[in-house]
Write an enzyme that holds these catalytic residues in place. Structure first.
Site, PDB file in Angstrom:
ATOM      1  N   GLU A 129       0.843  -1.205   0.000  1.00 39.71           N
ATOM      2  CA  GLU A 129       0.000   0.000   0.000  1.00 39.71           C
ATOM      3  C   GLU A 129       0.879   1.257   0.000  1.00 39.71           C
ATOM      4  O   GLU A 129       1.848   1.361   0.769  1.00 39.71           O
ATOM      5  CB  GLU A 129      -0.873  -0.027   1.265  1.00 39.71           C
ATOM      6  CG  GLU A 129      -1.777   1.175   1.429  1.00 39.71           C
ATOM      7  CD  GLU A 129      -2.606   1.089   2.714  1.00 39.71           C
ATOM      8  OE1 GLU A 129      -2.284   0.237   3.575  1.00 39.71           O
ATOM      9  OE2 GLU A 129      -3.567   1.861   2.847  1.00 39.71           O
TER      10      GLU A 129
ATOM     11  N   CYS B 163      -5.406  -3.215   2.388  1.00 33.67           N
ATOM     12  CA  CYS B 163      -5.241  -3.264   3.846  1.00 33.67           C
ATOM     13  C   CYS B 163      -6.575  -3.366   4.596  1.00 33.67           C
ATOM     14  O   CYS B 163      -7.178  -4.436   4.631  1.00 33.67           O
ATOM     15  CB  CYS B 163      -4.429  -2.064   4.305  1.00 33.67           C
ATOM     16  SG  CYS B 163      -3.641  -2.324   5.917  1.00 33.67           S
TER      17      CYS B 163
ATOM     18  N   LYS C 111      -9.326   2.118  -2.301  1.00 32.03           N
ATOM     19  CA  LYS C 111      -9.592   1.620  -0.947  1.00 32.03           C
ATOM     20  C   LYS C 111     -10.942   2.136  -0.459  1.00 32.03           C
ATOM     21  O   LYS C 111     -11.260   3.324  -0.626  1.00 32.03           O
ATOM     22  CB  LYS C 111      -8.471   2.078  -0.005  1.00 32.03           C
ATOM     23  CG  LYS C 111      -8.502   1.483   1.390  1.00 32.03           C
ATOM     24  CD  LYS C 111      -7.240   1.881   2.169  1.00 32.03           C
ATOM     25  CE  LYS C 111      -7.163   1.240   3.529  1.00 32.03           C
ATOM     26  NZ  LYS C 111      -5.907   1.585   4.234  1.00 32.03           N
TER      27      LYS C 111
END
Length: 546
Positions: free
Chosen positions: A41, A148, A112
């Site tokens: 990330e 994540c 994300k």
């Protein structure tokens, strides 16, 4: 399909170095026969970039680096994290995203959805959450790519109302890939393994997870990238606290047992030790410094910091300054000298008796008739702070702070004295853990003198002083502090566990009225689930528990 996980140590805003490291590992993965190489990330800019994200130039440099990386993606595809612009007027200006690059071009952008805004995380300050989800087609496989936190909404008390994998699974993907910047704490490796295994089992898919490694000021990333099969069995566990690149065959992950290595699990104290070494090393390397200075008292805190610094930077780069006062005991001076001899670092002895007497003399008219007390004790600590900073300025050493977490918690330290420093090395390590660290450092030979470990802790700022004159015994203090700080328990809940009521109320008051001191201390290397600093934000003038 062969998937390479590239677990690398990035440097925030160092686009040239990060791009070079990424492209070198693309070539390495290609040489190892990988079809796809996966980076972490925000790998291109480093994590967390914080308010660098508010500069358009910073975002443009991220895009420029991505285009350079794309030129290296021939005969191999790549997934790499970076911030990208939100082209829609409404909402935040950026997404936390990942590029899927194939044949030299960006073929897909994944954004994300779940943006952590707690503890050390502050992602919703900068990023707009994704609302649309789609799998990536590659080599006749469907990849469900998430970033994540997108896989962390799976526990018993979910933080978010949606779950990206619940949308992606509708496209019947063959594999989950998750790119992360997941900070270290000594409990986090077990939590991470459980979360990823639960995802594999829930969606009946193999999981490939890549984390960062390395320290970014106070935040330390431990690596430990992972691979699971669709039953949630861990098939591979990559190195901790080191860079690593490994290639995995998707079909073999599903069908072959014990194919890939699993790292040996470390105890909590071993993890803390390795994390602090990495934290010191990267703080100096990424700041462009190489030499450290610290005040060495003969006590256990400065001894442990000295040993860690010598291991991280080399003893030839560590200067220990002994500053005995008229209250320093002979054994403390000898313990400090024994440590210096055992470890081989540089040292200077700068007595402060005459300087302290000069302060007594010039303050005598103002202090006339008043007894010796905390004011004179703290003058000694501040003289030592001045000497440490003079050594820093004269020789370019960076001052290491040696305060432990127990002291930081209850304000048992002197502002502009022993609380000086550029980075707090053990400020997230309770006193009893400091003793454990000292014994671990000595596991092969005596580096820290045994007398330093076994003698009663003392600041030696007045005759026969002991820490226990002002504080509860550390065995009790640390247990109460842990319940309050890590477990976020108030006084009633802690007292209900059987601790003395008056003692609990006294300790919690000490913690909360010391907030003004902690605001003025250096950043602290984070090794616990709840460290002082940006991950614990309390009001300075608040009344609750004060």
């Amino acid at each position: 399909m062969k998937i390479a996980l590239a677990q690398l140590n990035y440097h925030i805003g160092n686009f040239e170095a990060n791009t070079k490291k990424i492209t070198e590992n693309i070539q390495l993965a290609k040489d190892k026969g990988a079809d796809l190489v996966v980076f972490a990330e925000l790998a291109i800019c480093g994590y967390p970039p914080r308010d660098f994200l508010e500069f358009d130039e910073f975002i443009a440099l991220c895009e420029g680096a991505a285009q350079e990386i794309a030129r290296h993606c021939t005969d191999i595809a790549c997934i790499v994290g970076l911030p990208v612009k939100n082209e829609i007027l409404q909402g935040k200006d950026l997404y936390n995203a990942a590029y899927f690059i194939e044949e030299g071009k960006v073929k897909a952008i994944v954004k994300k959805a779940l943006l952590p805004t707690y503890d050390v995380f502050d992602e919703y300050r900068y990023f707009e959450p994704a609302t649309q989800f789609s799998c990536i087609d590659f080599k006749e496989k469907k990849i469900a790519l998430t970033i994540c936190e997108d896989l962390w909404n799976i526990n018993d008390n979910p933080l978010y109302v949606s779950n990206p994998m619940d949308e992606l699974i509708k496209e019947q993907p063959d594999v989950m890939i998750n790119i992360a910047a997941s900070p270290f704490s000594y409990t986090h490796d077990d939590e991470r393994i459980k979360v990823l295994a639960d995802n594999a089992k829930k969606y009946n898919l193999p999981v490939f997870y890549v984390n960062q490694v390395g320290a970014q000021t106070e935040i330390i990333f431990d690596g430990g990238s992972l691979v699971f099969d669709a039953d949630g069995e861990m098939k591979a566990e990559m190195k901790y606290f080191e860079e690593d690149l490994q290639v995995f065959d998707l079909e073999e992950v599903e069908s072959v047992r014990n194919k890939y290595p699993k790292s040996e699990r470390l105890t909590d104290i071993e993890q803390i030790h390795d994390a602090l070494i990495l934290g010191i090393k990267d703080y100096f390397r990424k700041s462009g410094f190489s030499k450290a200075v610290l005040g060495l008292s003969g006590g256990i805190d400065s001894a442990v910091v000295c040993a860690l610094a010598c291991r991280a930077l080399g003893p030839e780069n560590v200067m220990s300054v002994l500053m005995p006062s008229k209250f320093s005991s002979d054994h403390s001076i000898q313990d400090a000298l024994d440590l210096v001899n055992n470890i081989g670092c540089m040292h200077e002895i700068v007595p402060i008796k005459e300087v302290a007497e000069a302060f007594d003399h010039i303050l005598a008219p103002a202090f006339k008739g008043l007894p010796f007390n905390l004011a004179e004790e703290n003058v000694q600590a501040r003289i030592r702070g001045i000497i440490n900073m003079a050594m820093s300025n004269k020789f370019g050493y960076i001052l290491l702070n040696t305060s432990n977490k127990s002291e930081c918690a209850v304000g048992y330290g002197t502002l502009y004295g022993d609380m000086c420093g550029a980075i707090g090395v053990i400020g997230d390590v309770y006193k009893m853990q400091v003793f454990e660290l000292a014994r671990y450092i000595n596991k092969e030979r005596e580096i820290i003198p045994v007398n330093t470990i076994v003698k009663p802790p003392s600041a030696e700022l007045r005759p026969d002083q002991k820490d226990s004159d002002s504080l509860p015994e550390y065995e009790i203090l640390d247990k109460i502090l842990y319940q309050h700080i890590e477990k976020k328990q108030g006084s009633k809940a802690i007292i209900a566990q059987g601790f003395d009521e008056a003692l609990v109320l006294r300790i919690l008051k000490m913690v909360n009225i010391a907030e003004f001191k902690r605001y003025q201390t250096p950043p602290i290397l984070r090794v616990s689930p709840k460290a002082f600093g940006m991950g614990r934000r309390m009001p300075i003038v608040g009344k609750y528990m004060a």
